[in-house]
Every structure is written in C-alpha cells, then in structure tokens.
Design a protein around this motif. Structure first.
Motif, short mmCIF file in Angstrom:
data_model
loop_
_atom_site.label_atom_id
_atom_site.label_comp_id
_atom_site.label_asym_id
_atom_site.label_seq_id
_atom_site.Cartn_x
_atom_site.Cartn_y
_atom_site.Cartn_z
N HIS A 181 0.83 -1.20 0.00
CA HIS A 181 0.00 0.00 0.00
C HIS A 181 0.86 1.25 0.00
CE1 HIS A 181 -4.23 -1.57 1.16
NE2 HIS A 181 -3.54 -2.49 0.49
N PHE B 257 0.15 -6.85 1.15
CA PHE B 257 -1.00 -5.96 1.15
C PHE B 257 -1.62 -5.88 2.54
CE2 PHE B 257 -0.56 -6.96 -3.29
CZ PHE B 257 -1.00 -5.81 -3.96
N GLN C 9 -6.62 -2.26 -6.20
CA GLN C 9 -5.99 -3.39 -5.51
C GLN C 9 -6.14 -4.68 -6.32
OE1 GLN C 9 -6.03 -3.65 -1.25
NE2 GLN C 9 -7.29 -1.81 -1.09
#
Length: 326
Positions: A30, A81, A134
C-alpha cells in the motif's frame, strides 16, 4: 503514513545495489502503490489512465514503471497488502478521510476556475487505493510472476515480521514505522533514482543507547498512526525523557500526561497481528506479453506510457537470468 519524526533518529545510510543484489524484499504494497499512484496522477494526463467507462487505473502505469528497478538489480520483491484496519487506527483513518474530502472540494474549485497547476497537485492528494486498484494490481503482479501475500492487518507490520524472523532480507517501505515494528533492515527509495537507503534498527538503537522497547516508547511520545504525541515532545526530547525515566509510563507519570490506550499501542508494535501462511519464492518468470495485453488492451492504457517499462523488464530477464535468481 509513518512517523516522520523518526527520520532524525534513525540510522540511515546509502546502500549500493551491488551490496544487496540477489536479496529478497518484503514490500509494503500500500505504501509503495500510493507513492506511485499519486506521482502518476500528478504528472500524467488523466485520459491516459482512465478507461472509456471512467475507471481510473493509474496504478498499472506505476507498477510497470516501478518494478524494473527490482528486476534490474536482481531483487526479489514480495508485495505485502494490508488486511483489516486496526481499531486503534480509526481516528487516523477518519483524519485522512477528512483531509481527502477537503482536497476534493478544493480540486473541484480549481477545475472550475481553470487552474490546471493547482488541480494537478490536488488530484494527487485525493487518490485512494480503491478495490479496482488493488484487484488489478494483484492480477498484474500474478502475470509478472511477482509473489504477494495479504497481511491480517498492517502490511508494514507483516513485512517487518518477515524480516525479523529472517524469511526476507529487507523490508521495502518509505515509512519509518518499520523501526517500531522491529524490522532489522528497511530499504527506502528502492525504485527512486540512485541507490536505496538502508535504515538499520540495531545501529539506531546503538546510536541512542536505548533498547527496542524504549524506541517504541519514543515513537509513541512523538506520535504514531495510532496516537497523538505528547504536546511539545519531539524526537530529541523524547530520547532525553526515556533516558531519564526509563520507559513510557514513567515519563507520562512524571509529566502528568496521559495517552489513551498506551498499553495497547505498545503491544500492537511488539506483537502485531501477523501470519506465517505464506511461501517465499525466489524464482520469477514474468509473462510480459500477457501483462502488456492486460494493461494496454484490457485496461486501455496508452502503450507509450508503459512500453519502456515492459522493455526494461524483458531486458532484465536476459541480462540477469531472472528465473534463475538465488
């Protein structure tokens, strides 16, 4: 985003790529994605990364522009993630949401008055890692045979854990909170110009003659993603107070201060939610043709924006024997 006050305390040195070639890096996905997302949006016409139905996938440009640096220096990235947001981070999430809302209002005003410079700057501030971003990032990484895992909570905590137990050689992150999560070695600016920076936990502790637990206390005194710091206490003052009183709670008692959930915040850094359900692969064999088709044809990205990145990936496969690493 990480406690930037820690930079003035951290032991950070330049690390030539020659000294880390062939290493594994757990990348805070991220953190890395957001950096490329905001940069791409700031400097690229939005028509380049927006599909006919209005979906924005600037992340795909960022991934293709950022990954070659890993490949060219035989670094094996494992993207980590974020999972669920930690309850203690609710206030920080709400603060960022309010900032983004304010930026969105300013962006609309800039567009109405035709201020292209201000609009470009504000567009970068309004970016968020949507579900589409994502999902498409994961799909593209799969085609490029780059491993990734999903953390149970904070991605940087999971990456730090993997480094701490020796499953990876480095954490890759721009955040300084990897120090507080106990990562021995963090690489910063891996895909920036020049060589990366090495942030060394042990050297940081030695520099200030403190323990890891005391470093966490210093961070909490200054402020973290999970709490506001004590008013008037910066990094140098925090170090002095910890030297004088020994730990966070003794400092707070001596100064008559209070930090909500201080014990839980400490425990979150010492023992964050992590998982051992992952496999570290060091052989990478990208399907560049499939990735190119996915980015250019499926998601309608202008080929000229990503072709150089694909060429660098293909070239690195020949030069380094990519699928024979380590």
């Amino acid at each position: 985003m990480g406690n930037s006050d820690l930079r003035s305390l951290a032991s950070i040195t330049e690390l030539p790529f020659a000294e880390c070639t062939g290493s594994t890096v757990a990348v805070d996905a991220h953190n890395w994605l957001y950096r490329y997302l905001t940069t791409t949006v700031k400097w690229t016409n939005d028509a380049v990364y927006t599909t006919n139905d209005g979906t924005e996938v600037a992340n795909l440009i960022g991934v293709i522009k950022g990954l070659p640096k890993f490949f060219e220096h035989e670094l094996v990235p494992i993207f980590v993630f974020d999972g669920g947001v930690t309850e203690l981070k609710d206030d920080e999430v709400e603060r960022r949401r309010a900032q983004r809302h304010d930026a969105e209002e300013q962006l609309e005003a800039a567009r109405e008055r035709g201020d292209a410079v201000a609009a470009a700057r504000l567009e970068a501030r309004t970016q968020r890692l949507t579900e589409t971003i994502q999902e498409t990032t994961r799909e593209l990484l799969t085609m490029l045979d780059v491993p990734y895992i999903d953390a149970p909570a904070e991605g940087e905590a999971q990456a730090s854990y993997m480094n701490r137990i020796g499953d990876v050689d480095y954490v890759g992150s721009e955040d300084y909170d990897t120090l507080l999560f106990g990562a021995p070695r963090t690489l910063r600016g891996i895909t920036s110009k020049g060589h990366p920076e090495l942030m060394d936990l042990e050297a940081t502790l030695d520099r200030h003659d403190i323990t890891y637990e005391q470093l966490v206390d210093v961070g909490i005194l200054c402020g973290t993603d999970f709490n506001e710091g004590v008013h008037g206490v910066g990094p140098k003052t925090a170090i002095k107070l910890i030297h004088q009183y020994g730990d966070l709670f003794a400092v707070l008692e001596a100064r008559g201060e209070h930090i909500s959930h201080a014990d839980r915040i400490r425990e979150l850094f010492f023992n964050p939610p992590t998982t051992d359900d992952y496999t570290i692969r060091t052989d990478v064999n990208p399907d560049v043709d499939a990735a190119r088709e996915y980015v250019v044809d499926t998601w309608e990205i202008d080929a000229s924006e990503v072709e150089r990145g694909f060429e660098r990936i293909e070239s690195s496969m020949v030069q380094t024997g990519l699928n024979d690493w380590l």
